[in-house]
Enzyme design. Structure first.
Site, mmCIF file in Angstrom:
data_model
loop_
_atom_site.group_PDB
_atom_site.id
_atom_site.type_symbol
_atom_site.label_atom_id
_atom_site.label_comp_id
_atom_site.label_asym_id
_atom_site.label_seq_id
_atom_site.Cartn_x
_atom_site.Cartn_y
_atom_site.Cartn_z
ATOM 1 N N LYS A 11 -13.640 6.562 -6.181
ATOM 2 C CA LYS A 11 -12.935 7.218 -7.291
ATOM 3 C C LYS A 11 -12.551 6.208 -8.370
ATOM 4 C CE LYS A 11 -9.780 9.031 -5.051
ATOM 5 N NZ LYS A 11 -9.000 9.328 -3.990
ATOM 6 N N ARG A 87 -3.426 17.060 -4.395
ATOM 7 C CA ARG A 87 -3.949 16.780 -3.057
ATOM 8 C C ARG A 87 -3.719 17.979 -2.134
ATOM 9 N NH1 ARG A 87 -4.382 11.166 -3.482
ATOM 10 N NH2 ARG A 87 -4.371 9.900 -1.660
ATOM 11 N N ARG A 122 -12.049 -3.510 2.279
ATOM 12 C CA ARG A 122 -11.497 -3.489 0.923
ATOM 13 C C ARG A 122 -10.347 -4.494 0.773
ATOM 14 N NH1 ARG A 122 -9.874 2.089 -2.012
ATOM 15 N NH2 ARG A 122 -8.451 2.401 -0.274
ATOM 16 N N ARG A 153 -4.614 -3.431 1.475
ATOM 17 C CA ARG A 153 -3.599 -2.378 1.327
ATOM 18 C C ARG A 153 -3.001 -2.038 2.681
ATOM 19 N NH1 ARG A 153 -5.681 2.543 -2.410
ATOM 20 N NH2 ARG A 153 -4.640 3.640 -0.729
ATOM 21 N N ARG A 164 -5.592 9.644 6.933
ATOM 22 C CA ARG A 164 -5.879 9.914 5.514
ATOM 23 C C ARG A 164 -7.157 10.735 5.362
ATOM 24 N NH1 ARG A 164 -6.210 4.181 3.253
ATOM 25 N NH2 ARG A 164 -6.352 5.056 1.173
HETATM 26 P P1 AMP Z 1 -4.445 6.719 -2.913
HETATM 27 O O1 AMP Z 1 -4.361 5.380 -3.576
HETATM 28 O O2 AMP Z 1 -4.867 7.827 -3.852
HETATM 29 O O3 AMP Z 1 -5.277 6.685 -1.646
HETATM 30 O O4 AMP Z 1 -2.953 7.105 -2.455
HETATM 31 C C1 AMP Z 1 -2.256 6.292 -1.541
HETATM 32 C C2 AMP Z 1 -1.181 7.100 -0.826
HETATM 33 O O5 AMP Z 1 -0.258 7.614 -1.805
HETATM 34 C C3 AMP Z 1 -1.683 8.323 -0.082
HETATM 35 O O6 AMP Z 1 -2.153 8.008 1.220
HETATM 36 C C4 AMP Z 1 -0.414 9.172 -0.050
HETATM 37 O O7 AMP Z 1 0.514 8.679 0.916
HETATM 38 C C5 AMP Z 1 0.189 8.908 -1.427
HETATM 39 N N1 AMP Z 1 -0.287 9.889 -2.440
HETATM 40 C C6 AMP Z 1 -1.040 9.654 -3.555
HETATM 41 N N2 AMP Z 1 -1.253 10.784 -4.247
HETATM 42 C C7 AMP Z 1 -0.632 11.773 -3.560
HETATM 43 C C8 AMP Z 1 -0.491 13.177 -3.737
HETATM 44 N N3 AMP Z 1 -1.052 13.827 -4.771
HETATM 45 N N4 AMP Z 1 0.241 13.854 -2.816
HETATM 46 C C9 AMP Z 1 0.819 13.257 -1.771
HETATM 47 N N5 AMP Z 1 0.717 11.940 -1.529
HETATM 48 C C10 AMP Z 1 0.004 11.189 -2.410
#
Ligand code: AMP
Length: 180
Positions: A11, A87, A122, A153, A164
């Site tokens: 993404k 999400r 990563r 991370r 996830r």
């Molecule tokens: P990402 O970098 O998009 O993988 O987001 C990292 C973490 O942030 C996710 O595993 C969730 O814990 C939280 N997160 C990001 N976006 C959302 C969302 N729209 N709803 C709920 N949790 C989110």
């Protein structure tokens, strides 16, 4: 534009290209949340616990965060590319209730085993935000300083990844059916 894809599904890369091509503002909710956690804000502290285990942050917190960002001047002027939101079906509903509908919804399809490999290798450079992969996109070998400061991370572990990925696979269907 809304973009959906599994964790480490590419993404970030696609968003950079889309933002460059169409001049829209790339809003990554993961990045927004990590920034809040880094700054130690109340929202950051509340979100941090969920994020570390790979769980979703509650919808109410997320909607508050995204609504505020969508109202900022750059976003209003240029349009937006939402990466990581909605999400859940409920988050999509919250957006709609704010009168926000996307012109396009993009979905990246990546097999689970590819995601697994990408996540485990990563690494991020905290100084520049640049993302590398130890095998597929290795950092320059001669740069010892960079190699030393690379970070993994907190949620890029096999354990958090399983959660996830399962959550993503469950929710993407809900989101697609909401917009089609
Ligand atoms: P990402 O970098 O998009 O993988 O987001 C990292 C973490 O942030 C996710 O595993 C969730 O814990 C939280 N997160 C990001 N976006 C959302 C969302 N729209 N709803 C709920 N949790 C989110």
């Amino acid at each position: 534009i809304i973009i959906c894809g599994p964790p480490a599904g590419g993404k970030g890369t696609q968003c950079e290209l889309i933002a460059q091509t169409y001049g829209v503002v790339h809003i990554s909710t993961g990045d927004l949340l990590r920034e809040e956690t880094r700054k130690g804000t109340t929202l950051g502290k509340q979100a941090g616990t969920f994020m570390a285990s790979g769980a979703l942050v509650p919808d109410a917190l997320m909607t508050q965060l995204v609504a505020a960002r969508l109202k900022e001047d750059d976003v209003v002027a240029k349009g937006w590319l939402l990466d990581g939101f909605p999400r859940t079906r409920n988050q999509a509903l919250n957006l709609q209730e704010m009168g926000i509908l996307p012109s396009a919804v993009l979905v990246l399809e990546v097999p689970d085993e590819v995601v697994q490999n990408r996540i485990e290798g990563r690494r991020t450079d905290p100084a520049t935000g640049k993302v590398y992969h130890l095998t597929f996109n290795p950092p320059p070998a001669g740069d010892a300083e960079l190699l030393k400061r690379l970070e993994q991370r907190k949620d890029d572990t096999r354990e958090a990844m399983v959660t996830r990925l399962a959550t993503y696979n469950k929710n993407v269907t809900d989101i697609l059916s909401f917009y089609t």
